[in-house]
Every structure is written in structure tokens, then in C-alpha cells.
Design a protein around this motif. Structure first.
Motif, mmCIF file in Angstrom:
data_model
loop_
_atom_site.group_PDB
_atom_site.id
_atom_site.type_symbol
_atom_site.label_atom_id
_atom_site.label_comp_id
_atom_site.label_asym_id
_atom_site.label_seq_id
_atom_site.Cartn_x
_atom_site.Cartn_y
_atom_site.Cartn_z
ATOM 1 N N LYS A 61 63.951 77.281 -25.939
ATOM 2 C CA LYS A 61 62.544 77.607 -26.146
ATOM 3 C C LYS A 61 62.344 78.956 -26.843
ATOM 4 C CE LYS A 61 60.875 74.892 -22.197
ATOM 5 N NZ LYS A 61 60.128 74.906 -20.915
ATOM 6 N N LYS A 62 63.411 79.756 -26.914
ATOM 7 C CA LYS A 62 63.316 81.071 -27.533
ATOM 8 C C LYS A 62 63.664 81.050 -29.025
ATOM 9 C CE LYS A 62 62.121 83.454 -23.892
ATOM 10 N NZ LYS A 62 60.849 84.199 -23.838
ATOM 11 N N LYS A 63 63.928 79.878 -29.575
ATOM 12 C CA LYS A 63 64.277 79.810 -31.002
ATOM 13 C C LYS A 63 63.075 80.161 -31.860
ATOM 14 C CE LYS A 63 63.540 74.777 -31.196
ATOM 15 N NZ LYS A 63 63.291 74.565 -29.776
ATOM 16 N N LYS A 64 63.344 80.850 -32.954
ATOM 17 C CA LYS A 64 62.282 81.286 -33.859
ATOM 18 C C LYS A 64 62.772 81.235 -35.301
ATOM 19 C CE LYS A 64 59.760 84.542 -30.844
ATOM 20 N NZ LYS A 64 60.557 84.405 -29.623
ATOM 21 N N VAL A 65 61.879 80.839 -36.197
ATOM 22 C CA VAL A 65 62.082 81.023 -37.624
ATOM 23 C C VAL A 65 61.221 82.203 -38.036
ATOM 24 C CG1 VAL A 65 61.701 80.082 -39.922
ATOM 25 C CG2 VAL A 65 62.663 78.627 -38.142
ATOM 26 N N VAL A 66 61.831 83.189 -38.699
ATOM 27 C CA VAL A 66 61.117 84.404 -39.081
ATOM 28 C C VAL A 66 61.076 84.507 -40.601
ATOM 29 C CG1 VAL A 66 61.046 86.918 -38.908
ATOM 30 C CG2 VAL A 66 61.859 85.553 -36.964
ATOM 31 N N LEU A 67 59.864 84.624 -41.150
ATOM 32 C CA LEU A 67 59.651 84.790 -42.585
ATOM 33 C C LEU A 67 59.205 86.218 -42.857
ATOM 34 C CD1 LEU A 67 57.566 81.541 -43.277
ATOM 35 C CD2 LEU A 67 60.034 81.829 -43.574
ATOM 36 N N TYR A 68 59.817 86.872 -43.836
ATOM 37 C CA TYR A 68 59.390 88.219 -44.214
ATOM 38 C C TYR A 68 58.056 88.158 -44.952
ATOM 39 C CZ TYR A 68 63.731 90.624 -42.955
ATOM 40 O OH TYR A 68 64.780 91.179 -42.265
ATOM 41 N N ASP A 69 57.207 89.155 -44.707
ATOM 42 C CA ASP A 69 55.924 89.182 -45.412
ATOM 43 C C ASP A 69 56.122 89.317 -46.918
ATOM 44 O OD1 ASP A 69 56.861 91.774 -45.325
ATOM 45 O OD2 ASP A 69 54.995 92.676 -44.625
ATOM 46 N N THR A 70 57.195 89.994 -47.326
ATOM 47 C CA THR A 70 57.500 90.121 -48.755
ATOM 48 C C THR A 70 57.851 88.767 -49.360
ATOM 49 O OG1 THR A 70 59.727 90.779 -48.051
ATOM 50 C CG2 THR A 70 58.222 92.534 -48.711
ATOM 51 N N LEU A 71 58.430 87.890 -48.558
ATOM 52 C CA LEU A 71 58.755 86.537 -49.020
ATOM 53 C C LEU A 71 57.470 85.751 -49.268
ATOM 54 C CD1 LEU A 71 61.455 84.773 -49.309
ATOM 55 C CD2 LEU A 71 60.771 83.759 -47.137
#
Length: 412
Positions: free
Chosen positions: A251-261
Motif C-alpha cells: 500500500k506504500k507504493k508510489k509513482v513520483v513525477l518531477y514537476d520539471t517533467l
């Protein structure tokens, strides 16, 4: 093996490691001067490609200066018995374990970090600034350092203390108990990294409502990936370079996108990037990588248990008594050739995972947006389009852009 032979062996290993990295770096720097491959035409115009090559060369030249300085300094300290002198001095301040070893590790860490700060500052505020990448302020840099020291003091102090106590109580069998403890710690950090560590340095925010979230929602529902685990990180406070990563388990899995992306890519390209990260999750790459890291750690600790009580190793570093911390430090050097070999296999495994994640993205979404996103990421970071094959084999955790695009185009 007498202590002088061990000292020569340590110097030989450091020299070999330094030379092999410099040779590979020279080959890679020369390879970066090649023309743009026809398959990658359009990524750079002539002016920007020349800038990319200049950037690659400047980074390489600076790495030669910094690594040569570190190499010569380490050789001098080893040859003059500097670590033995430090051990003797600290024993006068803290004559009992685990304090002696803790002080030793602390002093070596702080001094080495302080020595590296001028190089770090130049790389960040001169080279990266010159090419428009650096967005970090001096205040952010200082705060990052303070937070980094605090985390090292807390986590490093606890781990080092546990290690020393286990060695004192269980002697040669310490590695079994410490392996269990460090494995639990590795799993804990992997699960809670984005929840506990990242917020100390960056702001994580759930993806906002809008066209991008709608596009991502449609894709996530299609492949059965929970949308509430997609976050945006304010990477722009340090660099203009974009990125994305997958972290955590369960449940702790995350996809993180950079704001610069997000700022520099279309919605279709961002969904393509997301599909790649989801591919890592679906293929269980995070779990397998962690298991391999745990096995690697166990092997290293077992091997360390065969050296940790050697008086000759302590004497080789200039010590006049058998010292746990001197032996651990020397072992880190002795293990480096094995670590290099393991690193090659880990990179092979990582590159295989990247191909699989690309294939998953192509089959569940589309190859064109992902290819476009990878090209733009490379262009925006002034990446090397023509890395030398040997440098890539030894150092790249991701396949080169050309190989990734060829592999994706071959998928039916």
C-alpha cells in the motif's frame, strides 16, 4: 599474508580501480564526439549538440580533477599510516568500544565530506549553473547538508552501534544477526522512503485534477494501478532536469513525477513515462532488485567476518593494535574488485528490467509518446547519444537511448 603485503595490495586495488575508471571515462568522452546517429536525428540541432558535447567534456574533465585529488590523498594517508594515527589519537579520547569505532567512522565521514564540499559546490554552482541546470540556492544547499548530517548521525549511528555490539558479542557469527537487522532496515527504508525521507528535502503533492490526471486515470483503470499513489515532487527547487521513479511496496507504493517533467512534456508523453514506471511494478522489479541487494549484502558481511579480526590488516593501515574499524575500512577497499563485478551484473539486471518496463508501456499504451519523452529528456539534460560500449556495459543502469528506441520499434 604480512601487513606490508596487505598495504601494497590495498594500494594496488585503489590504483587499479582509479585507472580502469579513467580509461573507461576517456573512451566514453571520445565516443561522445561522434555524429548524431541517424535513428536519433532531430533530438539536437547542430548548436545544441555542440553544447551537449562541451557539457559532457567539461563534466568529465572536472571528474578527473576531483577523483585524482581523492586518489592521491588516499594513497598518501595509507602510505603514511594516517588511519593508524587517527585510531591511536581517538583511543586517547574514547578508549573503549563501541565509542572508539563510532568516533573513527564519524571523523572519517565528516572529514571526507568536508573535503568534497568545494568540488560539490563547483560542480553545482559553476558547471550545472553554466548550462542552466542548477536551480538550487546556497540556503537550500546548506539546509540539505545539515539534514544529511542529521540523518547520518541518527541512522548511521544506530546501524554502526548495532554492528559493533554484534561483533563484540557474537564475534565471527555477527554477520548472520547483522544481515537480518540490515535487511529489515533496507525493507523499511524502501517502504517508507517517500513518506519519511523525501518530505525532509522535497514537497510531495498528489497529482492535481485536470487533463493530465484524466489521461492518467484512464490508463491506470485500464491496467489496474491505483491512481491515489501518483505524486508530484518539486524537483525544480534543485535542478531543471526531469525524472520519474517508482518506490515502495504494498500500500506504500508510489509513482513520483518531477514537476520539471510535467512542465516540459505533453500529457501523452507523461502517460507513456507513467506506463513505464507501472511496468516496473507489474513486473515486480522493485522486489527482485531488493532481494538481490539483500543477498549481495549477506555475501559481503560473510566475507567481512573472515577478515574483521585480522591483526595484519590493522597494522597495514598503520594501527598498533587490532582495531575493528580499521579492518572494516580496509575491507571496503579489498572488496571493491568484487563489488565492481557484482555491480556489472546488477547493471545487466537493471538494463533488462528497463527493456521489460519499456515493452510493458508499449503494449499497454503506445511506443511513440514514450520514445518522444525519452528523446526530450535526453535533450533537456544534454545527454550523451553515443556512449562507449565498454563504459555503458560497466556503468549504465539503463540502456542507452539508441538501444531503447531500437528495442521499442522492434515490438509488434
Amino acid at each position: 599474508m604480512d601487513y606490508k603485503t596487505i598495504l601494497y595490495l590495498l594500494i594496488g586495488i585503489l590504483t587499479f580501480d582509479f585507472l580502469i575508471n579513467k580509461v573507461l571515462g576517456l573512451l566514453n568522452n571520445k565516443s561522445s564526439k561522434q555524429p548524431i546517429p541517424s535513428e536519433l536525428a532531430g533530438i539536437y540541432n547542430d548548436e545544441k549538440y555542440a553544447t551537449s558535447q562541451t557539457y559532457q567534456s567539461e563534466v568529465f574533465r572536472f571528474s578527473i580533477i576531483s577523483s585524482t585529488f581523492s586518489f592521491i590523498l588516499m594513497l598518501a594517508i595509507l602510505w603514511l599510516g594516517g588511519f593508524g594515527w587517527l585510531d591511536e589519537y581517538l583511543r586517547g579520547i574514547a578508549p573503549v568500544e563501541p565509542l572508539t569505532s563510532l568516533y573513527f567512522f564519524g571523523v572519517v565521514y565528516i572529514v571526507s565530506d568536508l573535503i568534497g564540499i568545494p568540488f560539490d559546490l563547483y560542480g553545482t554552482f559553476v558547471i550545472e549553473e553554466r548550462y542552466g541546470f542548477n536551480k538550487m540556492t546556497v540556503k537550500t544547499y546548506i539546509l540539505d547538508k545539515i539534514k544529511g548530517y542529521a540523518l547520518t548521525l541518527i541512522f548511521g549511528g544506530i546501524i554502526a552501534s548495532l554492528f559493533i555490539v554484534l561483533v563484540m558479542f557474537f564475534e565471527e557469527n555477527f554477520w548472520i544477526y547483522f544481515w537480518v537487522a540490515i535487511s529489515v532496515f533496507m525493507i523499511f527504508i524502501n517502504i517508507f522512503y517517500t513518506s519519511l525521507i523525501i518530505p525532509l528535502f522535497n514537497k510531495l503533492s498528489p497529482l492535481e485534477e485536470g487533463d493530465l490526471k484524466t489521461a492518467i486515470t484512464n490508463y491506470s483503470q485500464k491496467v489496474g494501478f491505483p491512481l491515489n499513489n501518483i505524486f508530484v515532487i518539486d524537483g525544480s527547487k534543485r535542478s531543471s532536469k526531469g525524472n520519474a521513479f517508482f518506490s515502495g511496496l504494498g500500500k506504500k507504493k508510489k509513482v513520483v513525477l518531477y514537476d520539471t517533467l510535467i512542465e516540459k512534456h505533453t500529457n501523452e508523453e507523461l502517460v507513456g513515462v507513467l506506463a513505464h514506471e507501472v511496468g516496473h511494478f507489474k513486473k515486480k522489479h522493485i522486489i527482485w532488485s531488493m532481494l538481490l541487494s539483500i543477498l549481495q549484502t549477506g555475501f559481503m558481511l560473510w566475507l567481512l567476518s573472515k577478515f574483521i579480526f585480522s591483526s595484519e590488516i590493522s597494522w597495514a593501515l598503520g594501527g598498533n593494535v587490532t582495531a575493528l574499524h580499521l579492518n572494516v575500512f580496509a575491507f571496503a577497499i579489498l572488496f571493491s574488485p568484487i563489488s565492481m563485478i557484482i555491480g556489472v551484473f546488477m547493471n545487466l539486471f537493471s538494463r533488462k528490467n528497463e527493456y521489460e518496463a519499456d515493452e510493458y508501456a508499449v503494449k499497454t499504451y503506445d511506443k511513440k509518446p514514450l520514445i518522444a519523452a525519452l528523446k526530450k529528456l535526453t535533450s533537456d539534460s544534454l545527454g550523451n547519444l553515443t556512449p562507449h560500449p565498454w563504459y555503458e556495459f560497466m556503468n549504465y543502469s539503463h540502456p542507452s537511448l539508441l538501444k531503447r528506441i531500437k528495442a521499442m520499434k522492434a515490438i509488434k
